[in-house]
Write an enzyme that holds these catalytic residues in place. Structure first.
Site, mmCIF file in Angstrom:
data_model
loop_
_atom_site.group_PDB
_atom_site.id
_atom_site.type_symbol
_atom_site.label_atom_id
_atom_site.label_comp_id
_atom_site.label_asym_id
_atom_site.label_seq_id
_atom_site.Cartn_x
_atom_site.Cartn_y
_atom_site.Cartn_z
ATOM 1 N N PHE A 14 -16.307 0.762 2.406
ATOM 2 C CA PHE A 14 -14.852 0.852 1.680
ATOM 3 C C PHE A 14 -15.299 0.704 0.008
ATOM 4 C CE2 PHE A 14 -11.255 -1.336 0.016
ATOM 5 C CZ PHE A 14 -10.236 -0.473 0.655
ATOM 6 N N HIS A 45 -4.507 -0.822 -3.939
ATOM 7 C CA HIS A 45 -3.189 -1.063 -3.830
ATOM 8 C C HIS A 45 -2.544 -1.954 -4.962
ATOM 9 C CE1 HIS A 45 -2.797 -0.169 0.583
ATOM 10 N NE2 HIS A 45 -4.073 -0.274 0.679
ATOM 11 N N ASN A 69 -0.600 0.276 6.723
ATOM 12 C CA ASN A 69 -0.410 1.620 6.120
ATOM 13 C C ASN A 69 0.638 2.314 6.642
ATOM 14 O OD1 ASN A 69 -2.049 1.017 3.928
ATOM 15 N ND2 ASN A 69 -3.649 2.197 4.970
ATOM 16 N N ARG A 128 5.511 -5.958 1.196
ATOM 17 C CA ARG A 128 5.145 -5.207 0.022
ATOM 18 C C ARG A 128 4.602 -4.038 0.470
ATOM 19 N NH1 ARG A 128 0.310 -4.629 -3.254
ATOM 20 N NH2 ARG A 128 0.923 -4.128 -5.483
HETATM 21 C C1 HEM Z 1 -6.985 0.097 8.222
HETATM 22 C C2 HEM Z 1 -7.463 -0.194 7.138
HETATM 23 C C3 HEM Z 1 -6.754 -0.644 5.908
HETATM 24 C C4 HEM Z 1 -5.642 -0.829 5.739
HETATM 25 C C5 HEM Z 1 -4.265 -0.572 6.413
HETATM 26 C C6 HEM Z 1 -5.429 -1.546 4.655
HETATM 27 C C7 HEM Z 1 -4.183 -1.926 3.764
HETATM 28 C C8 HEM Z 1 -4.024 -2.667 2.840
HETATM 29 C C9 HEM Z 1 -2.783 -2.904 1.954
HETATM 30 C C10 HEM Z 1 -1.403 -2.747 2.666
HETATM 31 C C11 HEM Z 1 -2.995 -3.623 0.957
HETATM 32 C C12 HEM Z 1 -1.963 -4.255 0.150
HETATM 33 C C13 HEM Z 1 -1.560 -5.486 0.073
HETATM 34 C C14 HEM Z 1 -0.563 -6.101 -0.772
HETATM 35 O O1 HEM Z 1 0.443 -5.345 -0.879
HETATM 36 O O2 HEM Z 1 -0.893 -6.956 -1.532
HETATM 37 C C15 HEM Z 1 -4.381 -3.576 0.838
HETATM 38 C C16 HEM Z 1 -5.204 -4.142 0.023
HETATM 39 C C17 HEM Z 1 -6.574 -4.539 -0.274
HETATM 40 N N1 HEM Z 1 -7.325 -4.113 0.909
HETATM 41 FE FE1 HEM Z 1 -7.017 -2.831 2.376
HETATM 42 N N2 HEM Z 1 -6.621 -1.670 3.954
HETATM 43 C C18 HEM Z 1 -7.344 -1.090 4.779
HETATM 44 C C19 HEM Z 1 -8.855 -1.172 4.562
HETATM 45 C C20 HEM Z 1 -9.421 -1.923 3.889
HETATM 46 C C21 HEM Z 1 -10.948 -2.218 3.862
HETATM 47 C C22 HEM Z 1 -11.858 -1.604 4.691
HETATM 48 C C23 HEM Z 1 -11.146 -3.258 3.024
HETATM 49 C C24 HEM Z 1 -12.441 -3.604 2.580
HETATM 50 C C25 HEM Z 1 -13.607 -4.052 3.196
HETATM 51 C C26 HEM Z 1 -9.831 -3.481 2.036
HETATM 52 C C27 HEM Z 1 -9.825 -4.317 0.886
HETATM 53 C C28 HEM Z 1 -8.640 -4.383 0.345
HETATM 54 C C29 HEM Z 1 -8.513 -5.192 -0.904
HETATM 55 C C30 HEM Z 1 -9.695 -6.036 -1.601
HETATM 56 C C31 HEM Z 1 -7.228 -5.120 -1.155
HETATM 57 C C32 HEM Z 1 -6.369 -5.954 -2.500
HETATM 58 C C33 HEM Z 1 -6.005 -7.144 -1.860
HETATM 59 C C34 HEM Z 1 -5.415 -8.154 -3.111
HETATM 60 O O3 HEM Z 1 -5.809 -8.045 -4.247
HETATM 61 O O4 HEM Z 1 -4.407 -8.974 -2.628
HETATM 62 N N3 HEM Z 1 -8.926 -2.782 2.837
HETATM 63 N N4 HEM Z 1 -5.002 -3.154 1.738
#
Ligand code: HEM
Length: 697
Positions: free
Chosen positions: A166, A80, A153, A117
């Site tokens: 992931f 993202h 999402n 965001r």
């Molecule tokens: C239902 C499943 C998931 C959804 C809806 C989702 C949604 C999101 C969204 C919207 C962001 C962006 C946030 C922003 O705008 O700053 C994000 C970032 C991220 N997501 Fe997910 N994600 C999912 C699954 C996962 C999983 C399973 C992991 C890890 C085990 C993960 C790890 C991350 C990481 C590391 C970031 C970057 C965050 C940052 O640097 O601030 N996500 N995710």
């Protein structure tokens, strides 16, 4: 004035002896300073030993400036990375005391500030806005009892069921590690290799191959919390809840060929759209919907409510609308707000709790962990966009960049400092985890209730209109045609055979597979009796009007003045925008000799940037444009992308040159007067003339 400088005719503007421009304070301008607040006399020249001599190490002004510049970048988000944020508020429609004690849902009409965001997932920070990808929809609610982050999402399901997968999913989706490409797209071997070996991803694949993955704008897409969460009320009673965001603007996507072209014409298409809408006062709105259910429903539901690859169809549990989100303020500074915002699924407030969804549990670790690296200090909660807007009192202290440090002597508790002892626990208001019973042997096992990988994928597919089904097939063919290894393509088709026979056969044909593979071994057979759900289609949930959409008017000198004002008038009354596209950016002179300014020059304003177009040329203008490829593309692309096209009789020559004069259909409206201009706008409400696509081979 320094030696060797000469005054220019503008006050405060001086030319140096090397010809460089110095803008100096005259009256009201602030004095430029260093970070230490020291006034700067000359920001154009470093300190040298003579005008042609080496720069001196002593030059603290230059060194400070370059030192800071050298450290401007922080790591981009691991996923993202490309996103765009805005401020707004959430308004509660009614009190939900019976369901939750979350403070935000207690009082009807209350407004809570939010920061949102939107993002793409796979591309790097500098990638384009319209790859085929999931869009993030992350909302931070600054409630009176702390920050609640709903990190969702635009698709209600996910690729994997367990967070331990992931890193593999993301490695496979992003650019391949040896070559560093392709970026911001899943059309490559690694992604489809992983997917073809991960059947739990099939429902999500149907969604990402659908037009949901190429939204027209952030404003026209849904959002979902994805996981099952818990609400807990004041009496400690818990219910399960799924969160939905429904855009008041209606759903709308672009078509794939259009997405490819938008990425070239305006890689910032989505962020510009959001910025423009908010700065013009056309604030986008979503309604928050809940699907609320109890353990009894969860037990009897065909699928596991803890499995993030499944939805609960709205026909089974209707979505109850409980509030609205309005985005009404753009950021003051992109880096400070959009880049530094840190959403985290673990940020929940009293009245909301996690479920045992293994994807959610892993996310709760991942976000905080990654943000420490990304933002460089555990004090990222001190950054204004991340800081709660309610009072905070705790004993956490120090660390890099600590901005708010507790006062007084007590920095621990329990303590015996009485009134000066600092904050105390509050068992009444404080966060209490829902006391769900947990037992079972420690095991790395996945529940059998997660094993049906195809039934909901099929349900999604059969819920689409024929055009949308065609787009899913086309997308699969496009993506797989970029996959070099044939066995990967075959393996994907073997999964499609468990979803829909016709889809699988069409994709196999499109890929030129000599024979159909055997259907993939399914842990559970596909349930073919799940009913279609209308809510899953974009076309069935499109807008009711053309509000917030944009019409591109291709104009030349001599274009009919009355038709232009008619189109402008009807568009305005519909709440739609018009933008003039002209051979020159200076604009055109209409038939009455009035200058009409242009928003785009024709080769910089292709029709992919508009929701509908009007070809409003003079006869002579049409003849001139008929030999100009960008003008022909403007018309033929609008036609190929099934847009409504308004045109005047005088534009016929351009239509002919674009190859559509013979094909003019009901999506092409001849505009001659008020009535036909009104008719054009009415047609535009359908957004696209999909009938046309049936004639494309
Ligand atoms: C239902 C499943 C998931 C959804 C809806 C989702 C949604 C999101 C969204 C919207 C962001 C962006 C946030 C922003 O705008 O700053 C994000 C970032 C991220 N997501 Fe997910 N994600 C999912 C699954 C996962 C999983 C399973 C992991 C890890 C085990 C993960 C790890 C991350 C990481 C590391 C970031 C970057 C965050 C940052 O640097 O601030 N996500 N995710």
């Amino acid at each position: 004035m320094d030696k060797g400088m000469s005054k220019s005719s503008k006050k405060g503007v001086i030319l140096g002896q090397g010809g460089e421009l110095h803008q100096q304070t005259v009256n009201t301008e602030e004095t430029l300073t260093t970070q230490q607040g020291v006034p700067v006399a000359d920001d154009q020249n470093s300190l040298r030993a003579g005008p042609r001599g080496p720069t001196l190490l002593e030059d603290q002004v230059m060194r400070e400036k370059i030192f800071h510049f050298d450290h401007e970048r922080i790591p981009e988000r691991v996923v993202h990375a490309r996103g765009y944020g805005a401020h707004g508020y959430f308004e509660t429609y009614e009190s939900l005391t019976d369901l939750t004690c979350a403070d935000i849902f207690q009082r009807k009409g209350e407004r809570t500030p939010v920061f949102v965001r939107f993002s793409t997932v796979a591309g790097n920070k500098g990638s384009a806005d319209l790859p085929r990808d999931v869009r993030g929809f992350a909302v931070k609610f600054y409630t009176k009892e702390g920050n609640w982050d709903l990190v969702g999402n635009n698709i209600p399901v996910f690729f994997i069921q367990d967070a331990i997968k992931f890193p593999d999913l993301v490695h496979a989706a992003k650019q391949e590690p040896d070559r560093g490409f392709p970026q911001a797209q899943t059309a490559h071997d690694n992604f489809w290799d992983f997917i073809s070996l991960t059947p739990e991803s099939m429902n999500m694949i149907m969604w990402t191959m659908s037009d949901r993955a190429i939204p027209r704008s952030f404003r026209f897409m849904e959002g979902f919390g994805v996981h099952t969460f818990r609400f807990v009320n004041g009496g400690g009673k818990s219910t399960f809840v799924k969160f939905h965001w429904k855009p008041k603007q209606g759903l709308q996507s672009v078509v794939w060929n259009e997405a490819l072209k938008i990425n070239g014409a305006d890689p910032d298409f989505h962020r510009r759209d959001l910025w423009d809408a908010i700065t013009m006062g056309d604030y986008p709105e979503w309604e928050l919907g809940l699907q609320v259910f109890d353990e009894i429903f969860a037990e009897k539901f065909d699928f596991d409510v803890l499995d993030a690859t499944k939805i609960i169809p709205e026909e089974e549990i209707p979505v109850k609308v409980v509030g609205r989100l309005v985005l009404d303020r753009v950021v003051d500074n992109f880096f400070a707000e959009t880049e530094q915002v840190a959403f985290c699924t673990q940020n929940i407030v009293p009245g909301i709790d996690h479920s045992d969804d293994p994807l959610l549990q892993g996310r709760n670790f991942s976000y905080l962990d990654t943000q420490l690296k990304r933002l460089g200090s555990p004090n990222f909660t001190h950054i204004p966009v991340n800081a709660p807007k309610c009072p905070m009192h705790h004993f956490q202290q120090d660390g890099h960049m600590a901005m708010h440090n507790p006062k007084g002597r007590a920095n621990y508790e329990p303590n015996s400092w009485g009134k000066e002892g600092g904050p105390r626990e509050n068992p009444v208001k404080g966060f209490i985890s829902y006391g769900a019973s947990v037992n079972g042997p420690k095991t790395r096992a996945r529940s059998e209730t997660f094993a049906d990988h195809y039934s909901q994928a099929r349900q999604f597919y059969i819920s689409q209109t024929p055009i949308e089904q065609k787009h899913i097939g086309d997308a699969l063919m496009f993506e797989l045609s970029k996959v070099e290894r044939e066995e990967i393509r075959e393996r994907v088709v073997s999964h499609l055979l468990n979803i829909d026979d016709e889809l699988a056969k069409r994709v196999a044909r499109g890929l030129g597979l000599d024979k159909l593979p055997k259907p993939a071994d399914a842990a559970k057979p596909t349930q073919k009796n799940l009913p279609a759900s209308d809510k899953l289609s974009i076309i069935k949930n499109g807008p009711k009007n053309f509000k917030g959409r944009k019409i591109g008017i291709l104009m030349t000198d001599g274009a009919a003045a009355d038709i232009f004002s008619e189109v402008e008038k009807v568009a305005k009354s519909e709440g739609a925008l018009v933008e003039v596209v002209a051979p020159q950016i200076g604009g055109v002179k209409n038939s009455k000799g009035k200058k009409i300014s242009a928003g785009q020059k024709i080769d910089g304003g292709p029709s992919v940037l508009y929701d509908a177009v009007v070809i409003l040329t003079s006869k002579e203008g049409a003849a001139n444009l008929a030999g100009f490829p960008p003008a022909k593309d403007f018309v033929s692309d609008a036609f190929a992308h099934c847009k409504f096209i308004g045109f005047v009789e005088d534009a016929k020559m351009l239509l002919e040159a674009a190859g559509i004069a013979e094909k003019v259909d009901e999506g092409c409206v001849l505009i001659e007067d008020t009535k036909s201009a009104n008719n054009f706008i009415k047609r535009c409400r359908e957004v696209r003339f999909w009938e046309r696509e049936k004639n494309f081979s």
